[in-house]
Motif scaffolding. Structure first.
Motif, PDB file in Angstrom:
ATOM      1  N   GLN A  52     -15.629   1.807 -15.583  1.00  0.00           N
ATOM      2  CA  GLN A  52     -16.692   2.801 -15.446  1.00  0.00           C
ATOM      3  C   GLN A  52     -17.362   3.071 -16.783  1.00  0.00           C
ATOM      4  N   ALA A  53     -16.579   3.165 -17.850  1.00  0.00           N
ATOM      5  CA  ALA A  53     -17.139   3.419 -19.178  1.00  0.00           C
ATOM      6  C   ALA A  53     -18.047   2.280 -19.620  1.00  0.00           C
ATOM      7  N   PHE A  54     -17.685   1.062 -19.247  1.00  0.00           N
ATOM      8  CA  PHE A  54     -18.488  -0.120 -19.599  1.00  0.00           C
ATOM      9  C   PHE A  54     -19.855  -0.054 -18.933  1.00  0.00           C
ATOM     10  N   ARG A  55     -19.882   0.235 -17.640  1.00  0.00           N
ATOM     11  CA  ARG A  55     -21.178   0.267 -16.955  1.00  0.00           C
ATOM     12  C   ARG A  55     -22.004   1.497 -17.339  1.00  0.00           C
ATOM     13  N   ASP A  56     -21.335   2.549 -17.812  1.00  0.00           N
ATOM     14  CA  ASP A  56     -22.085   3.711 -18.297  1.00  0.00           C
ATOM     15  C   ASP A  56     -22.723   3.445 -19.663  1.00  0.00           C
ATOM     16  N   ALA A  57     -22.049   2.639 -20.481  1.00  0.00           N
ATOM     17  CA  ALA A  57     -22.488   2.473 -21.875  1.00  0.00           C
ATOM     18  C   ALA A  57     -23.458   1.323 -22.089  1.00  0.00           C
ATOM     19  N   ILE A  99     -14.910   2.397 -25.344  1.00  0.00           N
ATOM     20  CA  ILE A  99     -14.734   1.985 -23.948  1.00  0.00           C
ATOM     21  C   ILE A  99     -13.279   1.604 -23.684  1.00  0.00           C
ATOM     22  N   LEU A 100     -12.684   0.881 -24.634  1.00  0.00           N
ATOM     23  CA  LEU A 100     -11.294   0.435 -24.486  1.00  0.00           C
ATOM     24  C   LEU A 100     -10.321   1.606 -24.451  1.00  0.00           C
TER      25      LEU A 100
END
Length: 507
Positions: A61-66, A53-54
């Motif tokens: 966006q990557a955080f809420r997808d994962a 994610i980082l």
């Protein structure tokens, strides 16, 4: 001359000017970055690939997808329970020294929410920010020489294995900085008393020895405490014993329903400042007098997301559908109800705190609490949030010139259909049928969905007036008197049946 007071006031004014304007959107990006960096080697961070994610172009966006949404039961069953099995680095590095006990307003079973040293520091820093914001309220210098009476839960925390447990207000008070101890009342000895009635009796006994300039606590319990002080010393109002009382820091619930009864205990007006301290962290505080909205603490250990409120997103057990979309602070708008989601330095991740909020000013990140996800009254399509119920109650108090500090209601099914059945805590003797009629009119005028529901399956409003003390006795019977305890505004029918049986016994 108030030399010390002028000095403190001057320091606050200067510090507030030096800090300048913030940038909530950029602050939030930095907070998320820090959370992910700090927790990437935890079991949670590895499971949801924080490292990846980082490295993404858009970490938000990557955080809420994962990462999925969690409510307390979900994160506790999958992750936090390991903290009680001597595991470390679970959802946050190390293991927490504290657990905040919170049963909220539903049920008797306490949640055990981890409180890390990083969260203790974040709460302290948010408190300092709130003190700095006092410079906006134009208070006189002598205010800064008076004491602050904080009426929370007991600071006598319970030792359990390798950590301490208690309500968040007790944990926070037990960690006050040394420089503040001279201002803090009722002091450490009285604050440790676990029995609420005994603690209030001690406060009443010592009240004449203190010069109180500010009060802090949940309105219902503050009012009961003030009444005990007034009774003990045979006063007409609280200003006869605390003439320098100028500020009340409210929190936990909307102050509106309590305003009339609170003011009746005062000898002169006081400045009311709202705060939003939850078991999961210090969320927001009122930063300026032009509004009663609260400013989110966007740069201090909590990352916020906002799910547009839609009853279809709330599942039967009160959790959130994984299909529900979330927005960042840069994507929200005013006039929309949102379910509040937080990720914190205590290892809560995409956590459903249970509150709904509305933005009054997006640029300033200012909000109002509009209710609880579980207290949204949507039987037969009426779609009423707690703030709509509070507004209708405010209309009733103004129309009939009465005090109603407590209430609860249920969409109850009778033989001829559903009725919104209200219990109002008041000593007034007005005809409940007249109050019911006015309540119905107010809700129709303010909410089109309610008006439509009233033309269909929702048959009407029923009102019962009872002594406000019955509400406090109800909380006491559920071992929930004082501290962070709040009365549930909306009940489901099974809980409401218990409530009505209790009222019938005690009325």
């Amino acid at each position: 001359m108030n030399i010390i007071g002028n000095f403190i006031k001057g320091v606050i004014d200067i510090t507030d000017k030096i800090t300048g304007d913030d940038n909530p959107v950029e602050d939030q990006k930095a907070v998320l970055q820090n959370l992910l960096e700090t927790a990437k080697e935890t079991s949670f961070g590895k499971a949801y690939e924080f490292e990846r994610i980082l490295e993404s172009d858009d970490p938000q966006q990557a955080f809420r997808d994962a990462v999925p949404y969690f409510d307390y039961n979900q994160i506790n069953e999958k992750w936090w329970h390991k903290l009680h099995e001597d595991q470390t680095d679970v959802t946050w590095p190390g293991s927490p020294d504290y657990f905040a006990l919170s049963s909220g307003t539903t049920g008797k079973t306490s949640k055990r929410i981890p409180v890390t040293d990083a969260m203790i520091d974040a709460i302290r820093q948010a408190g300092i920010k709130q003190v700095l914001a006092i410079s906006n309220f134009d208070l006189p210098a002598d205010f800064f020489e008076t004491g602050i009476l904080m009426l929370g839960s007991s600071t006598d925390l319970v030792e359990n294995d390798d950590h301490l447990e208690g309500e968040i207000s007790g944990i926070s008070a037990s960690n006050i900085p040394s420089w503040f101890s001279g201002y803090y009342k009722p002091g450490k000895e009285i604050a440790k008393i676990d029995d609420w009635d005994e603690r209030v009796a001690k406060i009443a006994e010592k009240a004449a020895d203190w010069d109180i300039g500010a009060l802090s606590g949940i309105p219902s319990w503050i009012e009961l405490m003030l009444k005990e002080v007034i009774k003990k010393h045979n006063l007409n109002n609280i200003h006869e014993i605390w003439p320098n009382l100028q500020v009340y820091t409210s929190g936990g619930v909307a102050f509106g329903p309590y305003e009339k009864s609170f003011n009746a205990l005062m000898g002169k007006p006081v400045t009311v400042i709202d705060t939003y301290l939850a078991s999961e962290g210090f969320i927001a505080f009122q930063a300026r007098p032009e509004t009663d909205a609260m400013k989110l603490v966007t740069d201090n250990g909590i990352y916020f997301e906002f799910v547009p409120f839609n009853p279809d997103y709330i599942l039967e057990d009160g959790s959130l559908s994984q299909d529900a979309p979330s927005l960042t602070l840069s994507e929200v708008e005013t006039g929309q109800n949102y379910v509040l989601i937080i990720s914190t330095v205590s290892g809560a991740w995409r956590y459903l705190i249970g509150d709904t909020i509305e933005f009054t000013d997006v640029e300033r990140a200012e909000i109002k609490i509009t209710g609880r996800t579980k207290f949204f009254l949507n039987t037969v399509g009426s779609q009423l949030s707690v703030n709509k119920l509070d507004d209708a109650l405010q209309d009733i108090m103004e129309t009939f010139d009465i005090e109603i500090p407590e209430y609860t209601l249920c969409a109850k099914k009778y033989e001829d259909g559903f009725y919104h059945t209200w219990y109002l805590g008041t000593n007034a003797t007005h005809d409940p049928k007249e109050i019911a009629k006015k309540l119905d009119e107010s809700l129709k005028a303010a909410n089109k969905n309610y008006k439509v529901a009233r033309s269909k399956a929702l048959k009407g409003v029923k009102v019962f007036t009872i002594n406000p003390d019955i509400f406090y006795d109800w909380n006491d019977s559920n071992k929930k008197k004082g501290g962070q305890v709040k009365m549930e505004r909306v009940m489901k029918e099974d809980k409401f049946a218990e409530w009505e049986a209790f009222v019938n016994k005690h009325d």
